[in-house]
Write an enzyme that holds these catalytic residues in place. Structure first.
Site: not given
Ligand code: NOJ
Ligand code: MG
Length: 590
Positions: A247, A309
Site C-alpha cells: 500500500d 501500489e
Molecule cells: C491506498 C488504499 O487503496 C486506500 O484505500 C487507502 O485509503 C490508502 N491507500 C491509505 O492506506
C-alpha cells in the site's frame, strides 16, 4: 493537490501522454522456477520457467463486501471460503485481499492496529488458515495487503510512541515541534484533506500523517521499524501468503529537512489549496526498502510476488520500481483506471508507452478497484453497456499484461454512491461532499442472487446498501445466460489460458491510424497460431482489414476464437470484416 485517489485522472493522463520513453530495467523473473503448486496459470508447458504471476489473473476482494457468513451485515473470511468454487469456476489464479487485520476501521482496514491478527468481525486466524488451505486446494493463491506507510493511531506501537518524548518507540513515527503556537511544522497536506500534521497535546509535538489523522506515518529511516514490518511480511508468508500488494509505497519517506511543498493554483474538494507532494512522495529511498523487502520475500518458496501500489504520474517513474530484478515484479498501472472514455488512439498510445518502457518487465493492468469508480460507469453509453463491458474485459485480458479484476466487474456491477451525506461511510466522502462523495459507491456488496441483500448477507441491512441493479445483475442470473457478461469473462479467461499466442505472445500494435478500432497482434514466439484482437470503440459499425505480412503472418484468413455481437462465421478474411458497435473480434492467425 490530488483530490483523493480517484480524482486525478485528467492530471495524470496529461502527464502520462507527454512522458518521455525508454527506461531500461531488467526482467523480474527467473529467480525461482516453478512454484510449488501447479496452478492453472502454470499449466502450459512453455511456462515452465515463467513465474506464476506473469500469467495469473488476479482478482481483488474487498472482504467487507464479498460475502457475509455470520449475518452481521459485514463480509468475512469464511464467506470468501464459501465462494472459492465460484472463483475457481471463473478461472482466476490469485485473490488479493484488502486488509482484514484488527482495525478501528476509520479507513476500513487501511488503519491497522495489529498486523499479525485477524479482525474479529472478519473471523479468526483459524478462518484465515482454512481460507488459505482451501484456496490452495483449488490452485488459487492468496495475496495480502502490506500497509507499510502508516498504522492506526490505536496500534500499540503508536500508543507507546505518543506516550512520552523519550519512549523507546518515539522515533518509530515522525514527531516534530510546531513552527510556533498553533502552527504545524510546515505546509504539507494530507491526501485526505487538511494539514498532514496533528498536534498531540500529551507531549506538545506534531505527528505526521499522509492520510487520515488516525493513520500516523511510520518513520522508515528507523531500522527497528523496517525490521518490524519485514517481520509482518515473514509472518504472513509462513502462513501461506503468495506475496503482497504494498500500500502507498511511494509515500514511505519524507524530506528530512521538512521543506514546504510547492502550492499550485486552485483548491481541491476539501477546500485546501492544491499542492504538489514534492517532499513527501516518491523519494529515492523507497527503492532501498523495496530491495530489502524483495530479499525477505525471496527467502520463501513459491516465488512470492510484490505488487506496488504506486499511482505514479508517468510510466518512467512507475517502471523505475522494477529495479534491476530486485524490486517489485508488478507495479500497478493506474493508467488504465484513469482513462475516462473509450478512445482507440488514447488506449493505443497508453499500451504502446507501457509496452515500450518495459524491456522485458511485466505490465499490470486494471480498470477498477476499491478506490476508483467502476469501469462500467466510466465507459458505458447507457445503451450498449453490456457490450462495452465485454469490450473492456477483452482489453484487460488480451494484452500481455497481468490483469487484475475487481470483484463484481465480471457481472457488470455499477458504482452506486450514497444519495445523502448522512449515509456516507467513507470519511473522505463526508469531508468532500458533494464534490467528492467518497468511495462507498465502488464498495457495495457483491451481487450473488435475487434473495435479500443479493445473497450477500441475511441481515436486514448490509453495511452498505445493495444497489437496485442487483435484480438483473447477479451471479445466479448471469450464470444461466450464455450471453451474459459473466460468461464472456469466463470464455475470455479460458481462452487466455489455452491459446499460446495469448499467453506468451508479444504485443504488436496494428492499424495505428485507425481512429475507432483498437487492434493488436499477440505474436506467438514459437511455431503455431498467433492471435489478433480488434475492438470497435465506437457506437457505429466499423470495417477493419489487416495486412499482416510484415508481422510474419502468411495466411489471409483468421480463425475466430471469440467474437461478438453478431459474428458467427467460421472464417474471417483479413481483407476485411465489419465489427458491430463496440464489437469484439479475437481470432487465430498463422
Ligand atoms: C491506498 C488504499 O487503496 C486506500 O484505500 C487507502 O485509503 C490508502 N491507500 C491509505 O492506506
Ligand atoms: Mg460477517
Amino acid at each position: 493537490m490530488k483530490l483523493g485517489v480517484h480524482r486525478v485522472a485528467a492530471f495524470f493522463l496529461a502527464l502520462l501522454l507527454n512522458a518521455p520513453a525508454a527506461v531500461c530495467h531488467a526482467n523480474a523473473q527467473t529467480k525461482h522456477a516453478l512454484a510449488t503448486l501447479a496452478p492453472s496459470a502454470d499449466s502450459h508447458q512453455q511456462s515452465a520457467v515463467a513465474p506464476w504471476w506473469k500469467h495469473a489473473v488476479i482478482y481483488e476482494i474487498y472482504p467487507r463486501s464479498f460475502q457475509d457468513s455470520d449475518g452481521d451485515g459485514v463480509g468475512d473470511l469464511s464467506g470468501i471460503t464459501k465462494r472459492l468454487d465460484y472463483l475457481k469456476d471463473l478461472g482466476i489464479d490469485a485473490i488479493w485481499l484488502t486488509p482484514m487485520f484488527p482495525s478501528p476501521q476509520v479507513d476500513f482496514g487501511y488503519d491497522i492496529s495489529d498486523y499479525t491478527s485477524i479482525d474479529p468481525q472478519y473471523g479468526t486466524m483459524a478462518d484465515f488458515d482454512r481460507l488459505a488451505r482451501e484456496a490452495k486446494q483449488r490452485n488459487i493463491r492468496v495475496i495480502m495487503d502490506l500497509v507499510a506507510n502508516h498504522t492506526s493511531d490505536q496500534n500499540s506501537w503508536f500508543k507507546e510512541s505518543r506516550s512520552s518524548r523519550n519512549n523507546p518507540k518515539r522515533d518509530w513515527y515522525i514527531w516534530r515541534d510546531g513552527k510556533g503556537p498553533g502552527q504545524p511544522p510546515n505546509n504539507w497536506l494530507s491526501w485526505f484533506g487538511g494539514s498532514a500534521w496533528t498536534l498531540d497535546p500529551k507531549t506538545n509535538q506534531y505527528y505526521y500523517h499522509y492520510f487520515y489523522t488516525e493513520q500516523p506515518d511510520l518513520n522508515w529511516r528507523n531500522t527497528e521499524v523496517r525490521k518490524a514490518m519485514y517481520d509482518v511480511a515473514r509472518f504472513w508468508l509462513s502462513r501461506g501468503a503468495a506475496g503482497f500488494r504494498i500500500d502507498a509505497i511511494s509515500r514511505l519517506f519524507e524530506d528530512p529537512n521538512l521543506r514546504d511543498d510547492p502550492i499550485l493554483p486552485g483548491t481541491n474538494a476539501y477546500g485546501d489549496p492544491n499542492i504538489e507532494h514534492k517532499y513527501t512522495d516518491n523519494l529515492p529511498e523507497v527503492h532501498e526498502v523495496l530491495r530489502e523487502l524483495r530479499k525477505v520475500v525471496d527467502g520463501y518458496p513459491g516465488n512470492p510476488v510484490l505488487i506496488s501500489e504506486a499511482d505514479q504520474p508517468n510510466i518512467v517513474e512507475l517502471t523505475k520500481m522494477y529495479g534491476q530484478n530486485d524490486e517489485v515484479q508488478l507495479p500497478m498501472d493506474f493508467q488504465f483506471a484513469l482513462v475516462n472514455r473509450l478512445s482507440a488512439p488514447a488506449f493505443r498510445k497508453l499500451i504502446d508507452e507501457i509496452d515500450r518502457n518495459r524491456v522485458s518487465g511485466q505490465p499490470y493492468f486494471f480498470f477498477s478497484n476499491h478506490d476508483q469508480p467502476r469501469q462500467w460507469d466510466r465507459y458505458g453509453d447507457g445503451q450498449n453497456n453490456d457490450q462495452i463491458a465485454k469490450l473492456t474485459a477483452t482489453l484487460l485480458l488480451a494484452t500481455r499484461a497481468t490483469p487484475q479484476l475487481y470483484y463484481g466487474e465480471e457481472i457488470g456491477m455499477v458504482t452506486t454512491p450514497p444519495a445523502r451525506k448522512e449515509d456516507v461511510k467513507d470519511p473522505i466522502g463526508k469531508l468532500g461532499w458533494p464534490k467528492d462523495k467518497g468511495r462507498d459507491g465502488e464498495r457495495t456488496p457483491m451481487q450473488w442472487d435475487t434473495t435479500r441483500n443479493a445473497g450477500f448477507s441475511t441481515k436486514e441491512t448490509a453495511w452498505l446498501p445493495v444497489p437496485p441493479s442487483y435484480e438483473m445483475r447477479n451471479v445466479a442470473v448471469e450464470e444461466k445466460d450464455p450471453n451474459s457478461i459473466l460468461n464472456f469473462y469466463k470464455k475470455l479467461i479460458t481462452l487466455r489460458r489455452s491459446q499460446p499466442g495469448l499467453r506468451e505472445g508479444s504485443y504488436e500494435a496494428l492499424n495505428r491510424q485507425d481512429e475507432h478500432v483498437l487492434s493488436w497482434l499477440r505474436k506467438n514466439p514459437l511455431q503455431g497460431e498467433s492471435v489478433i484482437v480488434a475492438l470497435n470503440m465506437s457506437g457505429e459499425p466499423r470495417r477493419i482489414s489487416w495486412d499482416l505480412k510484415s508481422h510474419g503472418i502468411k495466411q489471409l484468413i483468421a480463425r475466430p476464437l471469440l467474437t461478438g455481437p453478431g459474428w458467427d462465421r467460421a472464417e474471417a478474411p483479413l481483407s476485411g470484416i465489419t465489427l458491430a458497435p463496440f464489437g469484439v473480434f479475437i481470432g487465430a492467425v498463422q
